[in-house]
Design a protein around this motif. Structure first.
Motif, short mmCIF file in Angstrom:
data_model
loop_
_atom_site.label_atom_id
_atom_site.label_comp_id
_atom_site.label_asym_id
_atom_site.label_seq_id
_atom_site.Cartn_x
_atom_site.Cartn_y
_atom_site.Cartn_z
N GLY A 46 0.80 -1.22 0.00
CA GLY A 46 0.00 0.00 0.00
C GLY A 46 0.83 1.27 0.00
N LEU A 47 0.25 2.33 0.55
CA LEU A 47 0.89 3.64 0.57
C LEU A 47 1.23 4.10 1.97
N SER A 48 1.09 3.22 2.96
CA SER A 48 1.31 3.61 4.35
C SER A 48 2.51 2.91 4.96
N THR A 49 3.43 2.48 4.13
CA THR A 49 4.58 1.74 4.62
C THR A 49 5.86 2.56 4.48
N GLY A 50 6.75 2.37 5.45
CA GLY A 50 8.08 2.94 5.33
C GLY A 50 9.07 1.96 4.76
N GLU A 51 8.60 0.73 4.51
CA GLU A 51 9.44 -0.31 3.94
C GLU A 51 9.39 -0.25 2.41
N PRO A 52 10.34 -0.91 1.74
CA PRO A 52 10.25 -0.99 0.28
C PRO A 52 8.90 -1.58 -0.13
N ARG A 53 8.25 -0.94 -1.08
CA ARG A 53 6.89 -1.35 -1.45
C ARG A 53 6.88 -2.65 -2.24
N VAL A 54 5.86 -3.43 -1.99
CA VAL A 54 5.64 -4.68 -2.71
C VAL A 54 4.66 -4.42 -3.85
N PHE A 55 5.00 -4.88 -5.05
CA PHE A 55 4.04 -4.82 -6.15
C PHE A 55 3.04 -5.94 -5.91
N LEU A 56 1.94 -5.61 -5.29
CA LEU A 56 1.03 -6.62 -4.78
C LEU A 56 0.07 -7.12 -5.85
N LEU A 57 -1.03 -6.47 -6.04
CA LEU A 57 -2.00 -6.82 -7.08
C LEU A 57 -2.39 -5.53 -7.79
N SER A 58 -2.10 -5.45 -9.06
CA SER A 58 -2.44 -4.27 -9.84
C SER A 58 -2.84 -4.75 -11.22
N THR A 59 -4.15 -4.90 -11.41
CA THR A 59 -4.66 -5.46 -12.65
C THR A 59 -5.77 -4.58 -13.20
N THR A 60 -5.88 -4.52 -14.50
CA THR A 60 -6.93 -3.72 -15.13
C THR A 60 -8.32 -4.18 -14.71
N HIS A 61 -8.50 -5.49 -14.64
CA HIS A 61 -9.84 -6.01 -14.42
C HIS A 61 -10.09 -6.51 -12.99
N GLY A 62 -9.13 -6.34 -12.11
CA GLY A 62 -9.28 -6.87 -10.75
C GLY A 62 -10.49 -6.34 -10.02
N ALA A 63 -10.83 -5.10 -10.24
CA ALA A 63 -11.95 -4.50 -9.51
C ALA A 63 -13.07 -4.04 -10.43
N GLU A 64 -13.17 -4.68 -11.64
CA GLU A 64 -14.31 -4.29 -12.48
C GLU A 64 -15.60 -4.62 -11.73
N THR A 65 -16.64 -3.87 -12.00
CA THR A 65 -17.76 -3.82 -11.08
C THR A 65 -18.63 -5.07 -11.04
N THR A 66 -18.67 -5.85 -12.13
CA THR A 66 -19.59 -6.99 -12.13
C THR A 66 -19.16 -8.08 -11.17
N GLY A 67 -17.85 -8.34 -11.07
CA GLY A 67 -17.39 -9.35 -10.12
C GLY A 67 -17.66 -8.95 -8.69
N LEU A 68 -17.44 -7.67 -8.37
CA LEU A 68 -17.69 -7.19 -7.02
C LEU A 68 -19.18 -7.18 -6.71
N ALA A 69 -20.00 -6.83 -7.70
CA ALA A 69 -21.46 -6.89 -7.51
C ALA A 69 -21.91 -8.31 -7.26
N ALA A 70 -21.31 -9.26 -7.98
CA ALA A 70 -21.64 -10.66 -7.75
C ALA A 70 -21.31 -11.06 -6.32
N PHE A 71 -20.12 -10.69 -5.83
CA PHE A 71 -19.76 -11.02 -4.45
C PHE A 71 -20.75 -10.44 -3.45
N LEU A 72 -21.13 -9.18 -3.64
CA LEU A 72 -22.07 -8.55 -2.72
C LEU A 72 -23.42 -9.26 -2.72
N ALA A 73 -23.87 -9.68 -3.89
CA ALA A 73 -25.15 -10.40 -3.98
C ALA A 73 -25.05 -11.78 -3.36
#
Length: 442
Positions: free
Chosen positions: A279-306
């Motif tokens: 994230g952005l709150s670390t004083g340590e070297p940052r980890v490239f964690l998850l950064s994807t174009t489609h990771g948070a597209e809305t239909t998958g998240l809507a499915a989880f909420l439902a």
């Protein structure tokens, strides 16, 4: 049943798609010759193939569908999300809503990041663990079949072609329910193991008393990051995962499959001090964690909420447990009726049942598995396993038991003959992960 159109479609798939499917477990080599249905649609626990054959289905999207195919509240939620746009240059409000819901649903998770497939989540967990510990080795439970499509795991399978030896040597294994094997591994590699990955439970094995607690204690003593793979157990053992059932908290956990009832959504969750390394709150070297174009597209998240709403409204896991228990009891009775105890078995948690097939010597047999699948398919049941959903009805279970009665009558004859010759059409089914692709009919 006539499978002519499925056979033609499968043949064409082999011309266009390596392996003829986009998931090895969905491949035609997992089914009897010329009986690999190509699906057109599904509703509840039933599917229809291109030939118009209807099947009661088990396995349910590789265990991802717990509410049933085309479950209307999920479909409606996805359609509403899609109509508002699915991908933006900034986070959508559904990212906040889904994150709030997830950490509420899984109290042991302090932060969460969503993705599209389980392998991305597990590999991100390993990267976090290596960054946090400064160590390179990863220890995986060798009894568990799958963790990731990425090199660090695939290098341990028979399909290790193309993976550097250095990567393969960075993954070591231990045995499930064998704390001593993990202790021995840690002793052999002192201060070198960054993470330990395991499923807290599987379809065939529950944790022995004290095992998960012992692994947790070793993590606290040795300093490795404990990762629970909840891809299957999450929302099938409980809405909060197997970690809630067994009362052991991992440092990180990875989720997928049932989160979206078949829609693409996965998650990495866990302790804040680890997750913030990406994230952005670390004083340590940052980890490239998850950064994807489609990771948070809305239909998958809507499915989880439902899906989460559905679990709040009724006891989805309880329904699966009850229906699965009825199926297990009925199947065992049919097995006994045909005198096949010790040859055919059904095991596992009622919400995640699997069957085993043995030959006349009571040795596990792929040929007899193919025979059982062949006879079940001929009677309208598509079942690589007996993994059930909350959409399976009493009628579905009854139809399955009737099919099993007919299938096991043929199976018993093959056992008496001590061979599948004359009963099985084509070659045996094959393990999905194997070194060589033997020629076989599609």
């Amino acid at each position: 049943m006539d499978f002519a159109r499925s056979v033609a479609a499968q043949r064409r798939l082999h011309e266009l798609v390596p392996g003829g499917a986009h998931t090895y477990a969905r491949g035609a080599d997992q089914y009897p010759a010329d009986q690999a249905p190509v699906i057109v649609r599904g509703q509840g626990a039933r599917v229809v193939d291109v030939d118009g054959n209807e099947f009661v289905e088990y396995g349910m999207g590789l265990r991802s569908v717990t509410l049933g195919h085309a479950y209307r509240p999920v479909v409606d939620a996805v359609c509403r999300a899609a109509s508002d746009g699915v991908s933006f240059t900034r986070p959508s409000v559904r990212e906040l809503e889904a994150a709030e819901r997830f950490v509420e649903q899984v109290p042991t998770a302090e932060m969460v990041k969503f993705a599209k497939n389980g392998s991305d989540a597990t590999t991100a967990a390993l990267r976090l663990a290596r960054a946090a510990t400064g160590r390179d080795l990863v220890a995986i439970c060798g009894d568990h079949p799958f963790f990731s499509v990425d090199d660090w795991f695939i290098g341990t399978t028979p399909m290790d072609a193309g993976i550097p030896r250095s990567v393969r040597e960075a993954t070591v294994t231990f045995r499930y329910n064998d704390l001593a094997s993990l202790e021995a591994l840690l002793d052999a590699h002192p201060g070198q193991v960054a993470a330990v990955f395991l499923e807290p439970a599987t379809c065939t094995a529950e944790p022995a008393p004290g095992f998960l607690e012992g692994v947790r204690a070793l993590a606290d003593r040795d300093g490795f990051v404990l990762v629970f793979d909840e891809m299957i157990t999450g929302m099938r053992w409980s809405a909060a995962g197997a970690q809630a059932v067994y009362g052991v908290t991992p440092d990180l956990s990875t989720w997928g499959k049932a989160l979206g009832n078949g829609f693409a959504v996965s998650a990495l969750a866990g302790r804040r001090h680890l997750m913030e390394l990406g994230g952005l709150s670390t004083g340590e070297p940052r980890v490239f964690l998850l950064s994807t174009t489609h990771g948070a597209e809305t239909t998958g998240l809507a499915a989880f909420l439902a899906v989460s709403d559905a679990y709040r409204e009724r006891d989805v896991v309880g329904v699966m447990e009850a229906r699965g228990a009825a199926l297990r009891a009925g199947f065992r009775a049919v097995v006994a009726d045909h005198g096949l105890e010790g040859v055919v078995e059904v095991t596992g948690r009622p919400s995640c049942l699997v069957f085993g097939t043995r030959d006349h010597r009571e040795v596990p047999s792929q040929a007899f598995r193919a025979l059982f699948l062949q006879e079940m398919l001929a009677r309208g049941v598509l079942a690589q396993s007996f993994v059930i959903s909350a959409a399976h009805t009493d009628d579905d279970v009854e139809r399955t038991l009737e099919a099993a009665d007919g299938a096991l009558a043929v199976y018993a004859k093959a056992i008496a003959a001590e061979t599948t010759d004359g009963f099985l059409v084509g070659p045996p089914v094959a393990p999905a992960l194997r070194r060589y692709a033997e020629p076989r009919r599609s």
